[in-house]
Design a protein around this motif. Sequence first.
Motif, PDB file in Angstrom:
ATOM      1  N   ALA A 135     -25.457   0.637  -6.019  1.00 39.52           N
ATOM      2  CA  ALA A 135     -26.785   1.264  -6.602  1.00 39.52           C
ATOM      3  C   ALA A 135     -27.922   0.741  -6.074  1.00 39.52           C
ATOM      4  O   ALA A 135     -28.858   1.336  -5.472  1.00 39.52           O
ATOM      5  N   PHE A 136     -28.023  -0.685  -6.152  1.00 35.22           N
ATOM      6  CA  PHE A 136     -29.135  -1.395  -5.503  1.00 35.22           C
ATOM      7  C   PHE A 136     -29.254  -1.132  -3.921  1.00 35.22           C
ATOM      8  O   PHE A 136     -30.449  -1.043  -3.441  1.00 35.22           O
ATOM      9  N   ALA A 137     -28.487  -0.918  -3.055  1.00 36.01           N
ATOM     10  CA  ALA A 137     -28.188  -0.848  -1.918  1.00 36.01           C
ATOM     11  C   ALA A 137     -28.745   0.826  -1.392  1.00 36.01           C
ATOM     12  O   ALA A 137     -29.226   0.774  -0.440  1.00 36.01           O
ATOM     13  N   ARG A 138     -27.992   1.637  -2.388  1.00 36.90           N
ATOM     14  CA  ARG A 138     -28.397   3.185  -1.787  1.00 36.90           C
ATOM     15  C   ARG A 138     -29.602   3.808  -2.579  1.00 36.90           C
ATOM     16  O   ARG A 138     -30.269   4.677  -1.861  1.00 36.90           O
ATOM     17  N   TRP A 139     -29.783   3.380  -3.818  1.00 37.16           N
ATOM     18  CA  TRP A 139     -31.051   3.922  -4.348  1.00 37.16           C
ATOM     19  C   TRP A 139     -32.171   3.269  -4.676  1.00 37.16           C
ATOM     20  O   TRP A 139     -31.969   2.012  -5.004  1.00 37.16           O
ATOM     21  N   LYS A 140     -33.349   3.807  -4.626  1.00 39.70           N
ATOM     22  CA  LYS A 140     -34.671   3.252  -4.940  1.00 39.70           C
ATOM     23  C   LYS A 140     -34.719   3.595  -6.430  1.00 39.70           C
ATOM     24  O   LYS A 140     -35.032   5.021  -6.449  1.00 39.70           O
ATOM     25  N   PHE A 141     -34.980   3.140  -7.283  1.00 34.69           N
ATOM     26  CA  PHE A 141     -35.317   3.435  -8.787  1.00 34.69           C
ATOM     27  C   PHE A 141     -36.329   2.523  -9.383  1.00 34.69           C
ATOM     28  O   PHE A 141     -36.549   1.402  -8.854  1.00 34.69           O
ATOM     29  N   LEU A 142     -36.744   3.251 -10.425  1.00 35.93           N
ATOM     30  CA  LEU A 142     -37.992   2.431 -10.989  1.00 35.93           C
ATOM     31  C   LEU A 142     -37.414   1.132 -11.411  1.00 35.93           C
ATOM     32  O   LEU A 142     -36.499   1.001 -12.115  1.00 35.93           O
ATOM     33  N   GLY A 143     -38.121   0.068 -11.247  1.00 30.82           N
ATOM     34  CA  GLY A 143     -37.603  -1.406 -11.747  1.00 30.82           C
ATOM     35  C   GLY A 143     -36.656  -2.215 -10.782  1.00 30.82           C
ATOM     36  O   GLY A 143     -36.009  -2.954 -11.101  1.00 30.82           O
ATOM     37  N   GLY A 144     -36.061  -1.282  -9.854  1.00 34.10           N
ATOM     38  CA  GLY A 144     -34.929  -1.746  -9.133  1.00 34.10           C
ATOM     39  C   GLY A 144     -35.160  -3.119  -8.589  1.00 34.10           C
ATOM     40  O   GLY A 144     -34.198  -3.963  -8.809  1.00 34.10           O
ATOM     41  N   GLU A 145     -36.190  -3.334  -7.926  1.00 34.10           N
ATOM     42  CA  GLU A 145     -36.583  -4.624  -7.014  1.00 34.10           C
ATOM     43  C   GLU A 145     -36.516  -5.600  -8.317  1.00 34.10           C
ATOM     44  O   GLU A 145     -36.082  -6.584  -7.957  1.00 34.10           O
ATOM     45  N   SER A 146     -37.406  -5.406  -9.390  1.00 32.26           N
ATOM     46  CA  SER A 146     -37.613  -6.448 -10.109  1.00 32.26           C
ATOM     47  C   SER A 146     -36.270  -6.586 -10.995  1.00 32.26           C
ATOM     48  O   SER A 146     -36.158  -8.076 -11.238  1.00 32.26           O
ATOM     49  N   LEU A 147     -35.474  -5.744 -11.310  1.00 28.36           N
ATOM     50  CA  LEU A 147     -34.113  -5.947 -11.868  1.00 28.36           C
ATOM     51  C   LEU A 147     -33.308  -6.846 -10.813  1.00 28.36           C
ATOM     52  O   LEU A 147     -32.850  -8.015 -11.353  1.00 28.36           O
ATOM     53  N   LEU A 148     -33.331  -6.648  -9.638  1.00 31.03           N
ATOM     54  CA  LEU A 148     -32.548  -7.481  -8.681  1.00 31.03           C
ATOM     55  C   LEU A 148     -33.038  -9.003  -8.601  1.00 31.03           C
ATOM     56  O   LEU A 148     -32.247  -9.825  -8.563  1.00 31.03           O
ATOM     57  N   PHE A 149     -34.477  -8.983  -8.625  1.00 28.79           N
ATOM     58  CA  PHE A 149     -34.983 -10.372  -8.715  1.00 28.79           C
ATOM     59  C   PHE A 149     -34.605 -11.125  -9.846  1.00 28.79           C
ATOM     60  O   PHE A 149     -34.486 -12.438  -9.732  1.00 28.79           O
ATOM     61  N   THR A 150     -34.763 -10.501 -11.132  1.00 28.46           N
ATOM     62  CA  THR A 150     -34.483 -11.192 -12.221  1.00 28.46           C
ATOM     63  C   THR A 150     -33.188 -11.526 -12.026  1.00 28.46           C
ATOM     64  O   THR A 150     -32.881 -12.914 -12.691  1.00 28.46           O
ATOM     65  N   LEU A 151     -32.026 -10.840 -11.672  1.00 27.63           N
ATOM     66  CA  LEU A 151     -30.831 -11.215 -11.575  1.00 27.63           C
ATOM     67  C   LEU A 151     -30.620 -12.523 -10.695  1.00 27.63           C
ATOM     68  O   LEU A 151     -29.888 -13.607 -10.988  1.00 27.63           O
ATOM     69  N   LEU A 152     -31.437 -12.451  -9.579  1.00 26.03           N
ATOM     70  CA  LEU A 152     -31.328 -13.738  -8.819  1.00 26.03           C
ATOM     71  C   LEU A 152     -31.954 -14.894  -9.669  1.00 26.03           C
ATOM     72  O   LEU A 152     -31.290 -16.188  -9.440  1.00 26.03           O
ATOM     73  N   SER A 153     -33.083 -14.738 -10.385  1.00 28.66           N
ATOM     74  CA  SER A 153     -33.665 -15.875 -10.952  1.00 28.66           C
ATOM     75  C   SER A 153     -32.709 -16.575 -11.878  1.00 28.66           C
ATOM     76  O   SER A 153     -33.176 -17.839 -12.157  1.00 28.66           O
ATOM     77  N   PHE A 154     -31.967 -16.045 -12.424  1.00 35.57           N
ATOM     78  CA  PHE A 154     -30.971 -16.743 -13.512  1.00 35.57           C
ATOM     79  C   PHE A 154     -30.564 -17.967 -12.714  1.00 35.57           C
ATOM     80  O   PHE A 154     -30.039 -19.110 -13.346  1.00 35.57           O
ATOM     81  N   ARG A 155     -30.352 -17.612 -11.098  1.00 32.84           N
ATOM     82  CA  ARG A 155     -29.734 -18.945 -10.427  1.00 32.84           C
ATOM     83  C   ARG A 155     -30.887 -20.115 -10.330  1.00 32.84           C
ATOM     84  O   ARG A 155     -30.633 -21.110  -9.873  1.00 32.84           O
ATOM     85  N   PHE A 156     -32.142 -19.786 -10.563  1.00 38.48           N
ATOM     86  CA  PHE A 156     -33.230 -20.659 -10.244  1.00 38.48           C
ATOM     87  C   PHE A 156     -33.269 -21.619 -11.483  1.00 38.48           C
ATOM     88  O   PHE A 156     -33.499 -22.651 -11.450  1.00 38.48           O
ATOM     89  N   ALA A 157     -33.101 -20.832 -12.567  1.00 41.18           N
ATOM     90  CA  ALA A 157     -33.375 -21.507 -13.921  1.00 41.18           C
ATOM     91  C   ALA A 157     -32.161 -22.953 -14.109  1.00 41.18           C
ATOM     92  O   ALA A 157     -31.148 -22.644 -14.021  1.00 41.18           O
ATOM     93  N   PRO A 158     -32.585 -24.027 -14.147  1.00 40.92           N
ATOM     94  CA  PRO A 158     -31.551 -25.136 -14.587  1.00 40.92           C
ATOM     95  C   PRO A 158     -30.992 -24.713 -15.883  1.00 40.92           C
ATOM     96  O   PRO A 158     -31.325 -24.362 -16.861  1.00 40.92           O
ATOM     97  N   GLU A 159     -29.487 -24.985 -15.884  1.00 40.84           N
ATOM     98  CA  GLU A 159     -28.872 -24.430 -16.895  1.00 40.84           C
ATOM     99  C   GLU A 159     -29.052 -25.326 -18.208  1.00 40.84           C
ATOM    100  O   GLU A 159     -28.908 -24.774 -19.052  1.00 40.84           O
ATOM    101  N   LEU A 160     -29.591 -26.726 -17.866  1.00 37.99           N
ATOM    102  CA  LEU A 160     -29.689 -27.580 -19.073  1.00 37.99           C
ATOM    103  C   LEU A 160     -30.912 -26.741 -19.928  1.00 37.99           C
ATOM    104  O   LEU A 160     -31.024 -26.823 -20.971  1.00 37.99           O
ATOM    105  N   MET A 161     -31.685 -26.143 -19.238  1.00 38.32           N
ATOM    106  CA  MET A 161     -32.747 -25.392 -19.935  1.00 38.32           C
ATOM    107  C   MET A 161     -32.479 -24.350 -21.112  1.00 38.32           C
ATOM    108  O   MET A 161     -32.997 -24.205 -22.066  1.00 38.32           O
ATOM    109  N   VAL A 162     -31.288 -23.628 -20.645  1.00 37.70           N
ATOM    110  CA  VAL A 162     -30.980 -22.555 -21.778  1.00 37.70           C
ATOM    111  C   VAL A 162     -29.806 -23.110 -22.657  1.00 37.70           C
ATOM    112  O   VAL A 162     -29.231 -22.406 -23.735  1.00 37.70           O
ATOM    113  N   ILE A 163     -29.134 -24.406 -22.585  1.00 41.48           N
ATOM    114  CA  ILE A 163     -28.005 -24.646 -23.027  1.00 41.48           C
ATOM    115  C   ILE A 163     -28.091 -24.997 -24.610  1.00 41.48           C
ATOM    116  O   ILE A 163     -27.323 -24.501 -25.274  1.00 41.48           O
ATOM    117  N   ILE A 164     -29.408 -25.457 -25.001  1.00 35.22           N
ATOM    118  CA  ILE A 164     -29.386 -25.859 -26.501  1.00 35.22           C
ATOM    119  C   ILE A 164     -29.497 -24.361 -27.371  1.00 35.22           C
ATOM    120  O   ILE A 164     -28.797 -24.347 -28.392  1.00 35.22           O
TER     121      ILE A 164
END
Lengths: 307, 402, 382
Positions: free
Chosen positions: A126-155
């Motif tokens: 879906a991300f590759a084929r269609w442009k939809f509202l909020g698509g880009e931000s959603l994709l970036f949000t998904l990637l940002s999970f990888r930025f956050a240190p796991e320790l931050m969310v662990i507690i």
Amino acid sequence: MAVQQESQPIAAERTSTPGIAVRPEAAVAAERSGSRWGEMALNGLTILYFLFALFPLVWMLLLSLKPQEQLFTTYFRFSPTLAAYREVLGTGGGGSDFLRFFLNSLIVAVGAVLISLLVGVPAAYAFARWKFLGGESLLFTLLSFRFAPELMVIIPLLVIYRRIGLFDTHLGLIWVYQLITLPLIVWILRSYFQDLTPELEQSALLDGYNRVQAFVKVAVPLIRPGLAAAGLLAFIFAWNSFVFPFALTGSNAQTVTVGSLSFLGGATPRYNLTAAAALIALVPPLLLALSIQRFLVRGLTFGAVKG
Amino acid sequence: MSERNGRSGARDLALDGLQKVFRRRGQGEVAAVAGIDLDVAEGELLGLLGPSGCGKSTTLRMIAGLEAPSGGDIRIGGASIVGRPPHRRDVAVAFENYALYPPLTVAENIAFGMRARKEPDAAARAREVAERLGIVDLLGRKPGALSSGQKQRVSLARAIVRRPSVLLLDEPLSHLDAAERDQTRRELKRLQRETGYTTVLVTHDQHEALSLADRVAVMDAGRLLQVGTPDEVYDAPANRFVADFVGEPRMNLLAGRILPGTPTGVFLSDQVHLLLPGLAGLPEHGAGGERAVIVGIRPQDIRLGPAADPGALPATVFAHEPLQEVGRLTLTLPGVATRIVVETHHDLVAARDEAVGLRFDPARTHLFDAETGERLAWSPNRPQNPSPSAPSRPLSRATSSS
Amino acid sequence: MASLALRGVRKEYGKLVALAGLDLEVGDGEFFVLLGPSGAGKTTTLKCVAGLEAPTRGRVEIGGRDVTDAEPNTRHVAMAFENYALYPQQTVYDNIAFPLRSPRYRVAPETAQVRIERVTETLGIGHLLRRMPRELSGGQRQRVALARVLVRPADVLLLDEPLSHLDAKLRAAMRAELKSLGDLQSTTSLYVTHDYQEALALGDRIAVLRAGELVQVGTREEIWHRPADAFVARSFGQPGINMVPGEVVDTPVGRGFRSRDGAIALPLGAVPVPPGTAVEAGLRPRDLVLGERPGMLAVTGRVYVVEPLGRQLEVTIDVGAQRIALVTPRERVEPDSLVTLSVPPARLILFDGTTGVRIPVGGGAPEAVVAADAVTEVAGRV
């Protein structure tokens, strides 16, 4: 007359003659003659790097073969024994939780990857084929999970998991592993789908297939190398995860990464056991990688460039 | 007549057994250029024509000094230039992709090489060349703001501003659209004649080669197959490859057999016998045994007549394309697998499956050896007055025997 | 089979207008060609018909049914893509069989096999069925793509530049084959190309597109002899049509054309524009003759370039400030020599100098020919 010309075009490299602007190729032609030495130097450097990179692994192997008493007294000369492996696997009669940890890891990693694929492949498409509202931000949000240190969310996670009864369960780990595996799969596969020309699916649409069928029958089979690469990478990340299982499991769902370390917790640190456990834990990703190597070489570089 | 009168010395180019062998892993040696001999006279434009991968670009790159030959010699005005670096060869190249420096203006692009060599009158010379090419009003622009045709001219200006002995043009028209190409091609031809540069033009487009060149050299698989004027190459192709490659629409090439009993014609199939008076005199015909040949005839050289004409080959219309400028018929001959294409007058109308008769002019019928592909020399009994427009006498006949 | 109609179809991509309200009717069984330069909106038109793009406005009708909002797989439309869009992981056979295995067009495997064999036989690719697409040449791939389109039933065939990736000679041969392919000629087809020869050879009717707008729809003869404007005239012919700028002048024998520098003057007969109107005269290179011809108008010029063209010569001649190209049988023509060329006045096509729209030139061609010399004289005095 023919022989003497081998290295002539070199002089072309430094001049700036506008009529002849393809100078780099002349340089390449010149390099070809001296390429034997260059090749040897390159090979030498590669070997050096491999020695450097593989040394920890070799050291671990040696460590795992040492008997307990020679652990701190020797470097390379010792009497090798498989005692550590026997103890880790509990075959010596002493009994061991390691196999259970191993199985936990397998269940959790495989489960996490499968669910990520199930959700991630259509999402990537879906991300590759269609442009939809909020698509880009959603994709970036998904990637940002990888930025956050796991320790931050662990507690907070720990508190929530304890409340809703997911603490120390396979399902709980599989769920939280989506943070690791899902972004990986979506991002890698999206670039694969983008590389496919949309005419292939469009052709299927006109040939009498609906959109879902066109996706399943045409698009997915064509990204198989990407599927293998992304799946393997996700599996390795999930398998090697330490912080989540460390915090979110007790004895029931504990994984090998956490389990291996328990050998260091006693009165005397059992480095040889830890080494043996770590080496055993290395086997599944390694086997998996070897079995899908065919797809992998193309897949990893392919995804790497565009991902 | 040229801008180079101030310089002395002949500017002819000679290639002598020029070779380029690439060593590739797993493939052994590949001869990209397998020993070619070629002389380009001073002021001549030679078109080096061939399909992609035939070695024409490698040849150009060896002349320019971008590639070292594996054997043979390259001479300009009699002196070998092999071994000299590109900038000391007195050779300039206009590249297919123009190779202009984007941050520089057109004037700076043209003068770039001279500036680098600290030549004093760089700007003046650049202007002079720009005037000659009609691009003075572009001098202040950047390459990004130019059309393809303009870029092509700037690239050419940059090549000739150095007044080289030999000018190399690498597919100069390939990136232009149809209208631009017509105009630029004519200007290029005119310019080359006026300035008198010894020029080698590399192209895969036979139309371009025929239009521009004084002589055309056809290459395939690293070898020179034929060198001649455009008319020579078109009228008497040296072999099957040249016959097929030069000419639009392509020459009809039909497999046929000369049988011992009837040495005066070629059987294209059991039912089609093409009479060629004078064929019996084919020197290579040898003992008169059966011989496999390829008959070549251009679509423009076939006359169309009624099916009832006893002197014509019977054919059936497969497709008629009314192209307005001309008409084009694709026809089938009985028992012949290859379809035959005929160019007709633009107002001819033909329906599919219509029966027609075809007349061949023996003087314009080519024969090639089926195995070697080489042209077979034979002298047809020419019609008295081989006027191109008048239909020839009945010279071919259909037989329905087997 | 069915007719096809586009009614006011407009397609915008953001601010870009790809199609500016297209009205088009293609009759049942008609072979209709869309011609235009790249970016004219040809492929967008096809995709709107196929349902791969949704028009911003307007309707698409197939067989009288409004399919504007229908899914592609319900439109009964087959399409051959410019890049062939063969499935790389399937054999040629499976590629061609793909539509026949779809939920919509499924047939028994035996029936499929019979049909595939028939189609591939016709197209001469019967021996390639076990190969993979990557093992095929460009021409073979093109045939496979065509086979996949022809093997299934369809109301409308859409063909997007199917020959554009073939080399010139293969293209000419394939064109003749398309022309004689019965299935193609009897099914309503929309064929997109930028090659004017393909359009002339194949189209029952031709539509010329420019920047998302329809410039002209007509038969090949209409398009060739009565182009709607200078753009259409320039789109057809190799070498391209000569365009001579000038104006309409009054002469004793009626209106005439006079080139800007006065070097070329031609009689026009009746024209619906007043003298002094800026116009362009279009002369096709193959209508001009080298040397003097009775009944034609002779002008003198200096040979600029002579280009051999096989059996013929392409000669470019400077007539005054005008550079005129013509095609002539092979003969001896020297550059820079003075030559006479003859213009058949009836072949002249007149365009408005500012809008480019064609101005009809009043009938009586024969009288015009007779009047030719008079006009020259007059023009000379003007």
